[in-house]
Design a protein around this motif. Structure first.
Motif, mmCIF file in Angstrom:
data_model
loop_
_atom_site.group_PDB
_atom_site.id
_atom_site.type_symbol
_atom_site.label_atom_id
_atom_site.label_comp_id
_atom_site.label_asym_id
_atom_site.label_seq_id
_atom_site.Cartn_x
_atom_site.Cartn_y
_atom_site.Cartn_z
ATOM 1 N N LYS A 1 0.830 -1.207 0.000
ATOM 2 C CA LYS A 1 0.000 0.000 0.000
ATOM 3 C C LYS A 1 0.863 1.256 0.000
ATOM 4 C CE LYS A 1 -3.767 -2.265 2.419
ATOM 5 N NZ LYS A 1 -4.524 -2.384 3.664
ATOM 6 N N ASP A 2 2.152 1.087 0.184
ATOM 7 C CA ASP A 2 3.092 2.203 0.248
ATOM 8 C C ASP A 2 3.568 2.560 -1.163
ATOM 9 O OD1 ASP A 2 5.098 4.021 0.797
ATOM 10 O OD2 ASP A 2 6.350 2.616 1.932
ATOM 11 N N SER A 3 3.298 3.780 -1.591
ATOM 12 C CA SER A 3 3.646 4.184 -2.966
ATOM 13 C C SER A 3 5.161 4.168 -3.196
ATOM 14 C CB SER A 3 3.075 5.558 -3.287
ATOM 15 O OG SER A 3 3.619 6.526 -2.418
ATOM 16 N N THR A 4 5.946 4.445 -2.167
ATOM 17 C CA THR A 4 7.409 4.400 -2.305
ATOM 18 C C THR A 4 7.863 2.975 -2.599
ATOM 19 O OG1 THR A 4 7.599 6.223 -0.744
ATOM 20 C CG2 THR A 4 9.598 4.956 -1.168
ATOM 21 N N PHE A 5 7.259 2.018 -1.906
ATOM 22 C CA PHE A 5 7.610 0.613 -2.120
ATOM 23 C C PHE A 5 7.178 0.156 -3.519
ATOM 24 C CE2 PHE A 5 7.133 -4.000 -1.588
ATOM 25 C CZ PHE A 5 8.388 -4.312 -1.086
ATOM 26 N N ILE A 6 6.019 0.606 -3.964
ATOM 27 C CA ILE A 6 5.533 0.260 -5.306
ATOM 28 C C ILE A 6 6.491 0.829 -6.362
ATOM 29 C CG2 ILE A 6 3.622 0.486 -6.950
ATOM 30 C CD1 ILE A 6 3.133 -1.270 -4.363
ATOM 31 N N ASN A 7 6.957 2.046 -6.159
ATOM 32 C CA ASN A 7 7.936 2.634 -7.079
ATOM 33 C C ASN A 7 9.237 1.839 -7.081
ATOM 34 O OD1 ASN A 7 6.244 4.657 -7.958
ATOM 35 N ND2 ASN A 7 6.927 6.095 -6.395
ATOM 36 N N TYR A 8 9.636 1.343 -5.918
ATOM 37 C CA TYR A 8 10.834 0.511 -5.824
ATOM 38 C C TYR A 8 10.656 -0.771 -6.635
ATOM 39 C CZ TYR A 8 14.708 -2.115 -3.786
ATOM 40 O OH TYR A 8 15.848 -2.869 -3.609
ATOM 41 N N LEU A 9 9.455 -1.362 -6.571
ATOM 42 C CA LEU A 9 9.176 -2.571 -7.366
ATOM 43 C C LEU A 9 9.260 -2.266 -8.862
ATOM 44 C CD1 LEU A 9 6.224 -4.126 -5.326
ATOM 45 C CD2 LEU A 9 8.594 -4.935 -5.432
ATOM 46 N N LYS A 10 8.814 -1.086 -9.261
ATOM 47 C CA LYS A 10 8.933 -0.685 -10.672
ATOM 48 C C LYS A 10 10.399 -0.524 -11.055
ATOM 49 C CE LYS A 10 4.483 1.589 -10.930
ATOM 50 N NZ LYS A 10 3.770 2.855 -10.863
ATOM 51 N N TYR A 11 11.164 0.087 -10.166
ATOM 52 C CA TYR A 11 12.598 0.270 -10.408
ATOM 53 C C TYR A 11 13.294 -1.081 -10.609
ATOM 54 C CZ TYR A 11 17.446 0.515 -8.788
ATOM 55 O OH TYR A 11 18.792 0.336 -8.656
ATOM 56 N N LEU A 12 12.890 -2.084 -9.847
ATOM 57 C CA LEU A 12 13.538 -3.397 -9.894
ATOM 58 C C LEU A 12 13.286 -4.158 -11.199
ATOM 59 C CD1 LEU A 12 12.961 -4.645 -6.249
ATOM 60 C CD2 LEU A 12 15.106 -3.844 -7.273
ATOM 61 N N LEU A 13 12.438 -3.657 -12.053
ATOM 62 C CA LEU A 13 12.178 -4.323 -13.338
ATOM 63 C C LEU A 13 13.424 -4.411 -14.211
ATOM 64 C CD1 LEU A 13 8.639 -2.917 -14.194
ATOM 65 C CD2 LEU A 13 9.231 -5.292 -13.643
ATOM 66 N N TYR A 14 14.455 -3.641 -13.899
ATOM 67 C CA TYR A 14 15.689 -3.746 -14.670
ATOM 68 C C TYR A 14 16.307 -5.136 -14.571
ATOM 69 C CZ TYR A 14 18.837 -3.339 -10.603
ATOM 70 O OH TYR A 14 19.528 -3.548 -9.438
ATOM 71 N N TRP A 15 15.904 -5.912 -13.563
ATOM 72 C CA TRP A 15 16.421 -7.280 -13.420
ATOM 73 C C TRP A 15 15.956 -8.188 -14.544
ATOM 74 C CZ3 TRP A 15 20.267 -9.004 -10.543
ATOM 75 C CH2 TRP A 15 20.713 -8.203 -9.510
ATOM 76 N N LYS A 16 14.988 -7.772 -15.316
ATOM 77 C CA LYS A 16 14.524 -8.571 -16.458
ATOM 78 C C LYS A 16 15.494 -8.495 -17.637
ATOM 79 C CE LYS A 16 10.202 -8.525 -17.420
ATOM 80 N NZ LYS A 16 8.875 -8.085 -17.800
ATOM 81 N N GLU A 17 16.369 -7.517 -17.620
ATOM 82 C CA GLU A 17 17.360 -7.375 -18.690
ATOM 83 C C GLU A 17 18.365 -8.529 -18.599
ATOM 84 O OE1 GLU A 17 17.155 -5.079 -21.077
ATOM 85 O OE2 GLU A 17 15.332 -4.371 -20.092
ATOM 86 N N PRO A 18 18.758 -9.100 -19.748
ATOM 87 C CA PRO A 18 19.655 -10.267 -19.737
ATOM 88 C C PRO A 18 20.951 -10.071 -18.958
ATOM 89 C CG PRO A 18 18.801 -9.886 -21.944
ATOM 90 C CD PRO A 18 18.347 -8.730 -21.096
ATOM 91 N N GLU A 19 21.517 -8.858 -19.001
ATOM 92 C CA GLU A 19 22.797 -8.661 -18.300
ATOM 93 C C GLU A 19 22.647 -8.740 -16.781
ATOM 94 O OE1 GLU A 19 21.584 -4.353 -19.450
ATOM 95 O OE2 GLU A 19 21.516 -6.308 -20.377
ATOM 96 N N TYR A 20 21.421 -8.609 -16.263
ATOM 97 C CA TYR A 20 21.166 -8.782 -14.828
ATOM 98 C C TYR A 20 20.506 -10.121 -14.542
ATOM 99 C CZ TYR A 20 22.260 -3.845 -14.498
ATOM 100 O OH TYR A 20 22.910 -2.651 -14.561
ATOM 101 N N ALA A 21 19.586 -10.547 -15.384
ATOM 102 C CA ALA A 21 18.844 -11.786 -15.165
ATOM 103 C C ALA A 21 19.764 -13.007 -15.083
ATOM 104 C CB ALA A 21 17.806 -11.981 -16.274
ATOM 105 N N LYS A 22 20.913 -12.940 -15.714
ATOM 106 C CA LYS A 22 21.823 -14.092 -15.694
ATOM 107 C C LYS A 22 22.338 -14.397 -14.287
ATOM 108 C CE LYS A 22 25.958 -11.417 -16.880
ATOM 109 N NZ LYS A 22 26.955 -11.191 -17.932
#
Length: 152
Positions: free
Chosen positions: A51-72
């Motif tokens: 319910k915390d908008s800051t935490f939700i924004n953090y989850l959006k930020y973490l989407l960079y882990w889907k990039e192959p150079e991080y997902a590996k």
């Protein structure tokens, strides 16, 4: 002497930034992988993190882990699926419900069991044929257990 001192300060600053970046990478890697655990998601939901908008924004930020150079670096790629689902408010709301979390956990276990059985059958077939290639010549097994056409 003064230039040497400045170089030393710059080096120390650079070294601290490097250590901090590595620590941040490790912390975010561990957190993203924790998102693959439905019981942990239920824990976060029950404590109101979703319910915390800051935490939700953090989850959006973490989407960079889907990039192959991080997902590996991920040991549990299922966490990326849950990270995607956490972008939806409806999914975040449902995670408070223990029955929903139990259902997700059960489905995840069934998927792993299916994958393990399918993978071991594939390996047995490969070993029985005495070759290192899968039994069907035009297909190649992938790490996720699905069969895709071999690219030649």
């Amino acid at each position: 002497m003064c230039l040497y001192f400045l170089d030393l300060l710059q080096y120390e600053h650079f070294r601290r930034e490097l250590v901090n970046a590595r620590l941040r990478f490790q912390i975010e890697l561990e957190f993203v992988q924790c998102l693959g655990n439905p019981n942990y998601l239920n824990f976060l939901a029950q404590r109101g993190y979703f319910k915390d908008s800051t935490f939700i924004n953090y989850l959006k930020y973490l989407l960079y882990w889907k990039e192959p150079e991080y997902a590996k670096y991920l040991k549990y790629p299922m966490c990326l699926y849950f990270l995607d689902l956490l972008q939806y408010e409806h999914f975040r709301r449902e995670l408070v419900n223990a029955q929903c979390t139990k259902f997700i956990d059960d489905q995840q276990i069934l998927l792993w069991q299916h994958y393990t059985r399918r993978r071991s059958r594939l390996l047995q077939t490969t070993t029985a044929n005495g070759s290192t290639e899968p039994s069907t010549p035009n297909q190649n097994s992938q790490a996720n257990g699905h069969m895709n056409q071999k690219i030649t």
